[in-house]
Write a protein that holds these residues in place. Structure first.
Motif, PDB file in Angstrom:
ATOM      1  N   THR A   1      55.245  14.950 -33.770  1.00  0.00           N
ATOM      2  CA  THR A   1      54.177  13.850 -33.550  1.00  0.00           C
ATOM      3  C   THR A   1      54.641  13.934 -31.835  1.00  0.00           C
ATOM      4  O   THR A   1      53.715  13.899 -30.870  1.00  0.00           O
ATOM      5  CB  THR A   1      54.113  12.894 -34.048  1.00  0.00           C
ATOM      6  OG1 THR A   1      53.751  12.936 -35.605  1.00  0.00           O
ATOM      7  CG2 THR A   1      52.928  12.190 -33.538  1.00  0.00           C
ATOM      8  N   CYS A   2      55.994  13.444 -31.497  1.00  0.00           N
ATOM      9  CA  CYS A   2      56.341  13.465 -30.163  1.00  0.00           C
ATOM     10  C   CYS A   2      56.182  14.645 -29.275  1.00  0.00           C
ATOM     11  O   CYS A   2      55.593  14.577 -28.410  1.00  0.00           O
ATOM     12  CB  CYS A   2      57.822  13.077 -30.197  1.00  0.00           C
ATOM     13  SG  CYS A   2      58.005  11.413 -31.109  1.00  0.00           S
ATOM     14  N   ASP A   3      56.425  15.698 -29.930  1.00  0.00           N
ATOM     15  CA  ASP A   3      56.061  16.920 -29.288  1.00  0.00           C
ATOM     16  C   ASP A   3      54.758  17.245 -29.030  1.00  0.00           C
ATOM     17  O   ASP A   3      54.086  17.825 -27.744  1.00  0.00           O
ATOM     18  CB  ASP A   3      56.662  18.020 -30.064  1.00  0.00           C
ATOM     19  CG  ASP A   3      58.304  18.016 -29.991  1.00  0.00           C
ATOM     20  OD1 ASP A   3      58.952  17.359 -29.275  1.00  0.00           O
ATOM     21  OD2 ASP A   3      58.688  18.680 -30.759  1.00  0.00           O
ATOM     22  N   GLU A   4      53.784  16.685 -30.104  1.00  0.00           N
ATOM     23  CA  GLU A   4      52.182  16.926 -29.761  1.00  0.00           C
ATOM     24  C   GLU A   4      51.954  16.003 -28.476  1.00  0.00           C
ATOM     25  O   GLU A   4      50.877  16.314 -27.802  1.00  0.00           O
ATOM     26  CB  GLU A   4      51.590  16.571 -30.967  1.00  0.00           C
ATOM     27  CG  GLU A   4      51.617  17.614 -31.961  1.00  0.00           C
ATOM     28  CD  GLU A   4      51.053  17.193 -33.254  1.00  0.00           C
ATOM     29  OE1 GLU A   4      50.556  16.041 -33.616  1.00  0.00           O
ATOM     30  OE2 GLU A   4      51.044  17.929 -34.338  1.00  0.00           O
ATOM     31  N   ILE A   5      52.662  14.991 -28.315  1.00  0.00           N
ATOM     32  CA  ILE A   5      52.313  13.986 -27.037  1.00  0.00           C
ATOM     33  C   ILE A   5      52.882  14.546 -25.755  1.00  0.00           C
ATOM     34  O   ILE A   5      52.395  14.688 -24.571  1.00  0.00           O
ATOM     35  CB  ILE A   5      52.588  12.523 -27.393  1.00  0.00           C
ATOM     36  CG1 ILE A   5      51.801  12.186 -28.545  1.00  0.00           C
ATOM     37  CG2 ILE A   5      52.373  11.657 -26.112  1.00  0.00           C
ATOM     38  CD1 ILE A   5      52.233  10.675 -28.986  1.00  0.00           C
ATOM     39  N   LEU A   6      54.198  14.669 -26.024  1.00  0.00           N
ATOM     40  CA  LEU A   6      54.999  15.379 -24.586  1.00  0.00           C
ATOM     41  C   LEU A   6      54.524  16.400 -23.963  1.00  0.00           C
ATOM     42  O   LEU A   6      54.697  16.633 -22.858  1.00  0.00           O
ATOM     43  CB  LEU A   6      56.481  15.419 -24.899  1.00  0.00           C
ATOM     44  CG  LEU A   6      57.036  13.691 -25.269  1.00  0.00           C
ATOM     45  CD1 LEU A   6      58.661  13.936 -25.796  1.00  0.00           C
ATOM     46  CD2 LEU A   6      57.081  12.792 -24.206  1.00  0.00           C
ATOM     47  N   ALA A   7      54.381  17.497 -24.862  1.00  0.00           N
ATOM     48  CA  ALA A   7      53.729  18.833 -24.258  1.00  0.00           C
ATOM     49  C   ALA A   7      52.565  18.704 -23.368  1.00  0.00           C
ATOM     50  O   ALA A   7      52.525  19.090 -22.176  1.00  0.00           O
ATOM     51  CB  ALA A   7      53.507  19.685 -25.422  1.00  0.00           C
ATOM     52  N   PRO A   8      51.608  18.203 -23.801  1.00  0.00           N
ATOM     53  CA  PRO A   8      50.438  17.771 -22.824  1.00  0.00           C
ATOM     54  C   PRO A   8      50.832  16.955 -21.587  1.00  0.00           C
ATOM     55  O   PRO A   8      50.000  17.169 -20.409  1.00  0.00           O
ATOM     56  CB  PRO A   8      49.317  17.296 -23.829  1.00  0.00           C
ATOM     57  CG  PRO A   8      49.697  17.417 -25.242  1.00  0.00           C
ATOM     58  CD  PRO A   8      51.212  17.558 -25.083  1.00  0.00           C
ATOM     59  N   VAL A   9      51.463  16.007 -21.933  1.00  0.00           N
ATOM     60  CA  VAL A   9      51.835  15.281 -20.625  1.00  0.00           C
ATOM     61  C   VAL A   9      52.583  16.277 -19.727  1.00  0.00           C
ATOM     62  O   VAL A   9      52.385  15.891 -18.532  1.00  0.00           O
ATOM     63  CB  VAL A   9      52.841  14.174 -20.872  1.00  0.00           C
ATOM     64  CG1 VAL A   9      53.486  13.450 -19.821  1.00  0.00           C
ATOM     65  CG2 VAL A   9      52.153  13.130 -22.029  1.00  0.00           C
ATOM     66  N   THR A  10      53.765  16.964 -20.090  1.00  0.00           N
ATOM     67  CA  THR A  10      54.327  17.801 -19.197  1.00  0.00           C
ATOM     68  C   THR A  10      53.216  18.824 -18.451  1.00  0.00           C
ATOM     69  O   THR A  10      53.479  19.009 -17.387  1.00  0.00           O
ATOM     70  CB  THR A  10      55.375  18.544 -19.879  1.00  0.00           C
ATOM     71  OG1 THR A  10      56.240  17.831 -20.617  1.00  0.00           O
ATOM     72  CG2 THR A  10      56.153  19.600 -18.994  1.00  0.00           C
TER      73      THR A  10
END
Length: 163
Positions: A135-144
């Motif tokens: 879930t964290c990766d699902e948020i961090l990837a679009p932020v990056t």
């Protein structure tokens, strides 16, 4: 020499002998005590060394456990504090800004964390704790991706409606 002088000499020699026997016994006792103390010190040094090793192992383990416990956290900095703030809404604003589904926020827990330095004027950080690293990766990837796409205007509080 007369007999009296000889008796005095013998008495002196007996006193000297008894004093030497006492000193010899004291020397033996102190030597034994010293040996016991040295053995005790060696034992304490070995125990101390073992305890140092154990403390280092436990410290390393604690660091790993702390890192593991935070691997599902996302930290957000710089968001102004308000008495009526809703931190879930802040997380949802971030999702909307970077164009990802707000469903990933639903099971999250959002809290402000204590400042390390109370005199620092910056607002306290927000920690968003998720149920999984995925879930964290699902948020961090679009932020990056958002930050790369908008290199001159990376994600900031202006995007979230703060001025």
């Amino acid at each position: 020499m007369d007999l009296r002088t000889i008796k005095e000499e013998l008495s002196f020699l007996k006193d000297t002998k008894s004093g030497l026997e006492f000193l010899s016994a004291e020397y033996d006792r102190m030597k034994k005590e010293l040996k016991t103390s040295e053995e005790h010190i060696k034992s304490l040094l070995a125990e101390n060394s073992n305890l140092h090793t154990k403390v280092n192992e436990l410290s390393n383990r604690l660091v790993l456990l702390e890192q593991y416990s935070r691997e599902t956290n996302i930290e957000v900095n710089g968001v102004p504090e308000s008495k009526t703030e809703n931190l879930i809404n802040v997380a949802i604003q971030i999702c909307n800004t970077v164009s990802i589904s707000t469903d990933v926020i639903e099971p999250a827990t959002c809290t402000r964390v204590r400042k390390m330095n109370e005199s620092n004027k910056r607002p306290r950080a927000i920690t968003i704790k998720h149920l999984s690293v995925k879930t964290c990766d699902e948020i961090l990837a679009p932020v990056t991706k958002f930050n790369k796409k908008n290199a001159s205007n990376k994600l900031n509080t202006g995007h979230l409606g703060y001025i």
